[in-house]
Enzyme design. Structure first.
Site, short mmCIF file in Angstrom:
data_model
loop_
_atom_site.label_atom_id
_atom_site.label_comp_id
_atom_site.label_asym_id
_atom_site.label_seq_id
_atom_site.Cartn_x
_atom_site.Cartn_y
_atom_site.Cartn_z
N SER A 86 54.24 42.24 54.04
CA SER A 86 55.27 42.63 55.17
C SER A 86 56.65 42.20 54.55
O SER A 86 57.65 42.40 55.26
CB SER A 86 55.25 41.59 56.16
OG SER A 86 55.20 40.19 55.96
N ASP A 132 60.71 49.31 62.32
CA ASP A 132 61.93 50.10 62.13
C ASP A 132 62.37 50.48 60.87
O ASP A 132 63.26 51.67 60.73
CB ASP A 132 63.09 49.59 63.17
CG ASP A 132 63.53 48.27 62.31
OD1 ASP A 132 63.13 47.72 61.25
OD2 ASP A 132 64.40 47.76 63.06
N SER A 157 58.87 49.55 52.94
CA SER A 157 59.19 50.62 53.98
C SER A 157 58.45 52.07 53.63
O SER A 157 57.93 52.62 54.71
CB SER A 157 60.80 50.95 54.46
OG SER A 157 61.43 51.28 53.49
N LYS A 160 54.86 51.44 54.63
CA LYS A 160 54.77 51.44 56.06
C LYS A 160 54.72 52.83 56.65
O LYS A 160 54.01 53.45 57.50
CB LYS A 160 55.80 50.63 56.87
CG LYS A 160 55.39 49.03 56.63
CD LYS A 160 54.11 48.62 57.10
CE LYS A 160 53.93 48.35 58.66
NZ LYS A 160 52.65 47.85 59.13
N LYS A 195 61.26 34.95 54.70
CA LYS A 195 61.95 35.43 55.64
C LYS A 195 63.26 34.84 56.00
O LYS A 195 63.42 33.26 56.11
CB LYS A 195 61.47 35.99 57.08
CG LYS A 195 59.88 36.61 56.66
CD LYS A 195 60.17 38.15 56.08
CE LYS A 195 58.91 38.66 55.62
NZ LYS A 195 57.53 38.56 56.40
P1 NAD Z 1 52.82 38.58 57.76
O1 NAD Z 1 53.15 38.91 56.45
O2 NAD Z 1 53.42 37.32 58.28
O3 NAD Z 1 51.42 38.51 58.27
C1 NAD Z 1 50.42 39.47 57.74
C2 NAD Z 1 49.14 39.15 57.95
O4 NAD Z 1 48.17 40.03 57.27
C3 NAD Z 1 48.63 37.85 57.13
O5 NAD Z 1 47.97 36.96 58.19
C4 NAD Z 1 47.63 38.05 56.17
O6 NAD Z 1 46.88 37.18 55.63
C5 NAD Z 1 47.12 39.52 56.66
N1 NAD Z 1 46.73 40.36 55.45
C6 NAD Z 1 47.62 40.78 54.27
N2 NAD Z 1 46.89 41.46 53.57
C7 NAD Z 1 45.57 41.77 54.19
C8 NAD Z 1 44.32 42.48 53.68
N3 NAD Z 1 44.45 43.02 52.71
N4 NAD Z 1 43.27 42.37 54.45
C9 NAD Z 1 43.51 41.59 55.70
N5 NAD Z 1 44.66 40.96 56.17
C10 NAD Z 1 45.48 40.91 55.39
O7 NAD Z 1 53.40 39.66 58.75
P2 NAD Z 1 54.34 39.70 60.02
O8 NAD Z 1 55.65 39.57 60.08
O9 NAD Z 1 53.51 38.97 61.30
O10 NAD Z 1 53.82 41.41 60.27
C11 NAD Z 1 52.80 41.84 61.02
C12 NAD Z 1 52.97 43.34 61.06
O11 NAD Z 1 54.01 43.63 61.90
C13 NAD Z 1 53.28 44.09 59.75
O12 NAD Z 1 52.46 45.46 59.77
C14 NAD Z 1 54.76 44.35 59.57
O13 NAD Z 1 54.75 45.40 58.87
C15 NAD Z 1 54.71 44.63 61.04
N6 NAD Z 1 56.29 44.06 61.63
C16 NAD Z 1 56.82 43.10 61.10
C17 NAD Z 1 58.21 42.69 61.58
C18 NAD Z 1 58.87 41.46 61.30
O14 NAD Z 1 60.08 41.13 61.58
N7 NAD Z 1 58.18 40.35 60.78
C19 NAD Z 1 58.79 43.74 62.26
C20 NAD Z 1 58.28 44.84 62.65
C21 NAD Z 1 57.06 45.12 62.27
O1 DAU Z 2 63.27 45.34 60.47
C1 DAU Z 2 61.72 44.85 60.70
C2 DAU Z 2 61.56 44.22 59.40
O2 DAU Z 2 62.13 42.93 59.27
C3 DAU Z 2 59.83 43.99 59.11
O3 DAU Z 2 59.33 45.39 59.03
C4 DAU Z 2 59.51 43.27 58.05
O4 DAU Z 2 58.26 43.03 57.85
C5 DAU Z 2 60.56 41.78 58.05
O5 DAU Z 2 60.36 41.22 56.69
C6 DAU Z 2 62.21 42.17 58.13
O6 DAU Z 2 62.55 42.80 56.85
P1 DAU Z 2 64.04 42.37 56.54
O7 DAU Z 2 63.98 42.64 55.06
O8 DAU Z 2 65.17 42.76 57.36
O9 DAU Z 2 63.78 40.78 56.74
P2 DAU Z 2 64.30 39.39 55.98
O10 DAU Z 2 64.16 38.15 56.79
O11 DAU Z 2 63.71 39.19 54.39
O12 DAU Z 2 65.78 39.82 55.58
C7 DAU Z 2 66.87 39.98 56.78
C8 DAU Z 2 68.30 40.13 56.20
O13 DAU Z 2 68.56 38.77 55.41
C9 DAU Z 2 68.33 41.34 55.23
O14 DAU Z 2 69.28 41.91 55.39
C10 DAU Z 2 68.19 40.48 53.74
C11 DAU Z 2 68.85 39.29 54.19
N1 DAU Z 2 68.31 38.04 53.40
C12 DAU Z 2 67.32 37.76 53.42
C13 DAU Z 2 66.63 36.67 52.44
C14 DAU Z 2 65.13 36.30 52.61
C15 DAU Z 2 69.48 37.42 52.69
O15 DAU Z 2 70.50 37.48 52.65
N2 DAU Z 2 68.85 36.09 51.96
C16 DAU Z 2 67.51 35.95 51.88
O16 DAU Z 2 67.13 34.92 51.14
#
Ligand code: NAD
Ligand code: DAU
Length: 352
Positions: A86, A132, A157, A160, A195
């Site tokens: 992710s 998104d 992305s 995904k 993140k």
């Molecule tokens: P995360 O990285 O915190 O968790 C991912 C989980 O998937 C972990 O528990 C990991 O062990 C498991 N996993 C990874 N590879 C695997 C495999 N091969 N087999 C089985 N399990 C596996 O991710 P998250 O932030 O909780 O995101 C969850 C979902 O939501 C993802 O599909 C991501 O694309 C989507 N999503 C995340 C965000 C966000 O902001 N974090 C936003 C929109 C969509």
């Molecule tokens: O929009 C949904 C997505 O949001 C999810 O699909 C992803 O799984 C999730 O990781 C997240 O992606 P981003 O790349 O937006 O999240 P991140 O927290 O990595 O970064 C948020 C913003 O902050 C992005 O513009 C990059 C910036 N950033 C991030 C990190 C880790 C920094 O400026 N410094 C940093 O160290």
């Protein structure tokens, strides 16, 4: 009784979805399938692990034979698929692992569901949780709609987007009952500190630099993780088969503004002088191909299924900071070991 498979349930969002469904639907059997990668953590589910309707299975969705056998032996009614790699920065360093988990893993699940349901789709649903980011990057104005063309810009992305296409292809070709949601940036308890927000919370606590990419002008639309879990529950139960729903917070922030707000909240919570933590902000080299702006129009979900975010952002941020400050063991566990080598590879070049 419904037999439900949740993939990635030990991760950030997945653990909130598992908790919500286990507590809300006593008559369901909820199976959490997770490979426990660096991002998966069973401590996230300590409070539900003994519930009689909850079961954990350790396994990898990229293992075709394992997935096939699991579906044959369990005959799940529904799948909520969250397991994924992710993190965008990791996808830039290692795209292939994103191809494997996000694309091949998803296709393995689709194949297993298709095979075991064998055309008898009554009461069955494959729910694919997406992002998104598949829509690409916005300029100053406009929003992502469900009809916006896909234009993924990072290896994450792109993987995904590809998995979304496969899910739709299985619906079209094999009539598999599917639903997809695309959500904006989540924040809240249990997010891995790679993140932006949990990384900054951890660093502020430890008086370490806060790495802001570029000039901090990129914009994200933030949603509290429990509101995402609530939306998934609503869509799983009331969404129309074959549809896509955008989920978002109606809550756009520039990265620099959100980090500054976080610094101020942390100063207050840690009894520091206001302004102290802002001094830790350090502008560093921009992320390669950094998407400028994301903003979701979630009005379809609101109008058709009545969902909307329950929390104001400032309240959600306070709750998040409080959670990290009172769950120091959790934070210590996830930032020891592997995290240290990830962190120094990604960031040590920016430290004094
Ligand atoms: P995360 O990285 O915190 O968790 C991912 C989980 O998937 C972990 O528990 C990991 O062990 C498991 N996993 C990874 N590879 C695997 C495999 N091969 N087999 C089985 N399990 C596996 O991710 P998250 O932030 O909780 O995101 C969850 C979902 O939501 C993802 O599909 C991501 O694309 C989507 N999503 C995340 C965000 C966000 O902001 N974090 C936003 C929109 C969509
Ligand atoms: O929009 C949904 C997505 O949001 C999810 O699909 C992803 O799984 C999730 O990781 C997240 O992606 P981003 O790349 O937006 O999240 P991140 O927290 O990595 O970064 C948020 C913003 O902050 C992005 O513009 C990059 C910036 N950033 C991030 C990190 C880790 C920094 O400026 N410094 C940093 O160290």
């Amino acid at each position: 009784m419904k037999k439900l498979l949740i993939t990635g349930g030990a991760g950030f969002i997945g653990s909130h979805v598992v908790r919500l469904l286990v507590n809300k639907y006593a008559d369901y059997s909820v199976y959490n399938l997770d490979a426990l990668t660096y991002a998966g953590n069973l401590e996230n589910l300590d409070d539900v692990k003994r519930a009689s309707n909850y079961h954990f299975i350790k396994g990898d969705i990229t293992d075709e034979a394992f997935v096939d056998e699991l579906f044959t032996s369990h005959l799940f009614d529904g799948i909520i698929h969250l397991a994924a790699e992710s993190h965008v920065d990791r996808s830039i360093a290692d795209p292939l692992s994103f191809v494997k988990t996000n694309i091949i893993g998803t296709v393995n699940l689709l194949n297993a569901a298709k095979k075991v349901w064998a055309g008898n789709f009554e009461g069955k649903l494959f729910y694919h949780v997406s992002t998104d980011e598949v829509y690409g990057s916005l300029g100053e104005s406009g929003f992502f709609l469900e009809t916006t063309s896909y234009d993924p810009q990072s290896p994450y992305s792109a993987s995904k987007a590809s998995s979304d296409h496969f899910v739709r292809a299985y619906a079209n070709t094999y009539k598999l009952p599917v639903v997809i949601s695309n959500c904006s940036n989540n924040y809240g308890p249990n997010q891995f500190p790679e993140k932006l927000l949990p990384l900054c919370i951890h660093n502020i606590k430890n008086n370490k630099p806060l790495p802001v990419y570029g000039k901090g002008e990129n914009i994200r639309d933030w949603l509290y993780v429990l509101d995402h879990a609530r939306a998934i529950d609503v869509i799983f139960h009331q969404g129309k088969v074959g549809e896509t729903y955008n989920i978002g917070g109606f809550n756009e922030w520039k990265n620099l503004d959100i980090v500054e707000l976080l610094c101020d909240v942390m100063d207050r919570k840690l009894n520091r002088t206001q302004g102290e933590s802002r001094k830790l902000i350090t502008f560093v080299k921009d992320r390669a191909g950094h998407d400028k702006r994301y903003a979701i129009d979630a009005s379809k979900l609101k109008e058709e299924l009545g969902w909307e975010p329950s929390l104001q952002f400032e309240e959600g941020l306070e709750k998040t900071v409080d959670w990290y400050l009172s769950n120091t063991n959790w934070l210590e566990h996830v930032t020891s070991g592997q995290y240290q080598s990830y962190y120094s590879k990604q960031y040590s070049k920016y430290e004094d």
